[in-house]
Design a protein around this motif. Structure first.
Motif, PDB file in Angstrom:
ATOM      1  N   GLN A  68      -2.265   9.599   4.063  1.00  0.00           N
ATOM      2  CA  GLN A  68      -3.461   8.786   3.875  1.00  0.00           C
ATOM      3  C   GLN A  68      -3.035   7.474   3.234  1.00  0.00           C
ATOM      4  N   SER A  69      -3.740   6.404   3.573  1.00  0.00           N
ATOM      5  CA  SER A  69      -3.410   5.134   2.944  1.00  0.00           C
ATOM      6  C   SER A  69      -4.572   4.707   2.062  1.00  0.00           C
ATOM      7  N   GLY A  70      -4.243   3.998   0.991  1.00  0.00           N
ATOM      8  CA  GLY A  70      -5.245   3.519   0.054  1.00  0.00           C
ATOM      9  C   GLY A  70      -4.632   2.462  -0.839  1.00  0.00           C
ATOM     10  N   PHE A  71      -5.475   1.856  -1.673  1.00  0.00           N
ATOM     11  CA  PHE A  71      -5.003   0.827  -2.586  1.00  0.00           C
ATOM     12  C   PHE A  71      -4.788   1.436  -3.957  1.00  0.00           C
ATOM     13  N   MET A 101       0.830  -1.170   0.000  1.00  0.00           N
ATOM     14  CA  MET A 101       0.000   0.000   0.000  1.00  0.00           C
ATOM     15  C   MET A 101       0.879   1.238   0.000  1.00  0.00           C
ATOM     16  N   LYS A 102       0.441   2.213  -0.728  1.00  0.00           N
ATOM     17  CA  LYS A 102       1.196   3.460  -0.795  1.00  0.00           C
ATOM     18  C   LYS A 102       0.653   4.427   0.241  1.00  0.00           C
ATOM     19  N   GLN A 103       1.514   5.245   0.718  1.00  0.00           N
ATOM     20  CA  GLN A 103       1.100   6.323   1.617  1.00  0.00           C
ATOM     21  C   GLN A 103       0.829   7.561   0.769  1.00  0.00           C
ATOM     22  N   LEU A 104      -0.354   8.056   0.855  1.00  0.00           N
ATOM     23  CA  LEU A 104      -0.701   9.273   0.125  1.00  0.00           C
ATOM     24  C   LEU A 104      -0.703  10.434   1.103  1.00  0.00           C
ATOM     25  N   ILE A 124      -6.086  -3.321  -6.734  1.00  0.00           N
ATOM     26  CA  ILE A 124      -7.517  -3.612  -6.825  1.00  0.00           C
ATOM     27  C   ILE A 124      -7.782  -4.575  -7.985  1.00  0.00           C
ATOM     28  N   LEU A 125      -7.142  -4.334  -9.134  1.00  0.00           N
ATOM     29  CA  LEU A 125      -7.321  -5.219 -10.285  1.00  0.00           C
ATOM     30  C   LEU A 125      -6.816  -6.625 -10.005  1.00  0.00           C
ATOM     31  N   VAL A 126      -5.695  -6.754  -9.307  1.00  0.00           N
ATOM     32  CA  VAL A 126      -5.167  -8.073  -8.961  1.00  0.00           C
ATOM     33  C   VAL A 126      -6.161  -8.828  -8.078  1.00  0.00           C
TER      34      VAL A 126
END
Length: 154
Positions: free
Chosen positions: A12-15, A1-4, A20-22
């Motif tokens: 912020q964290s998100g996918f 996960m990347k830190q935004l 998501i596609l995987v």
């Protein structure tokens, strides 16, 4: 996960879209493998229900015959196992509560069909399968008490 980083400066964290596609591809693969197995089990369960219903009806028919010396006629139908028939041959020693509490329906929610005398035996109990039409294959195949009994013995 990347830190935004938000506009305020808090992370912020998100996918990511790739993650998501995987996950969606993995779920799709699992469904394509599991779904056919589950559907086959449902078909097997329907056939087992038909066999169990045939046995229950057959037992009730035999008790009816023991008490009344004949099987219900085709005109009286399987309803004779639930309610005392009012057409000939009227049973003389009908049980107070009948022989079945209620008639089972086939797995496709239709009544089982009954013929007495039957084509090969003293009576026939059968269902026309999922499509409700004579003939067919798989779930649409007609099933009768004598063929189900033979399959169970093998």
């Amino acid at each position: 996960m990347k830190q935004l980083t938000s506009q305020i400066g808090r992370p912020q964290s998100g996918f990511s879209m790739i993650e998501i596609l995987v996950v969606l591809v993995i779920i799709g693969l699992l469904v394509s493998i599991v779904a056919p197995n589950v559907l086959d089990r449902a078909d097997d369960a329907r056939i087992q229900k038909v066999g169990a219903d045939f046995k229950a009806i057959e037992t009730s028919l035999k008790m009816y015959r023991l008490d009344n010396f004949v099987y219900p006629s085709s005109e009286q139908g399987l309803e004779a196992l639930v309610d005392k028939p009012s057409i000939d041959p009227i049973p003389r020693q009908y049980r107070n509560n009948g022989y079945l509490q209620k008639l089972p329906k086939d797995p496709w929610n239709r009544p089982y069909l009954y013929l007495s005398p039957g084509e090969e035996e003293e009576y026939d109990i059968y269902t026309l399968g999922a499509d409700g039409v004579t003939g067919g294959e798989g779930q649409n195949a007609d099933m009768n008490i004598w063929a189900i009994g033979e399959d169970a013995e093998q």
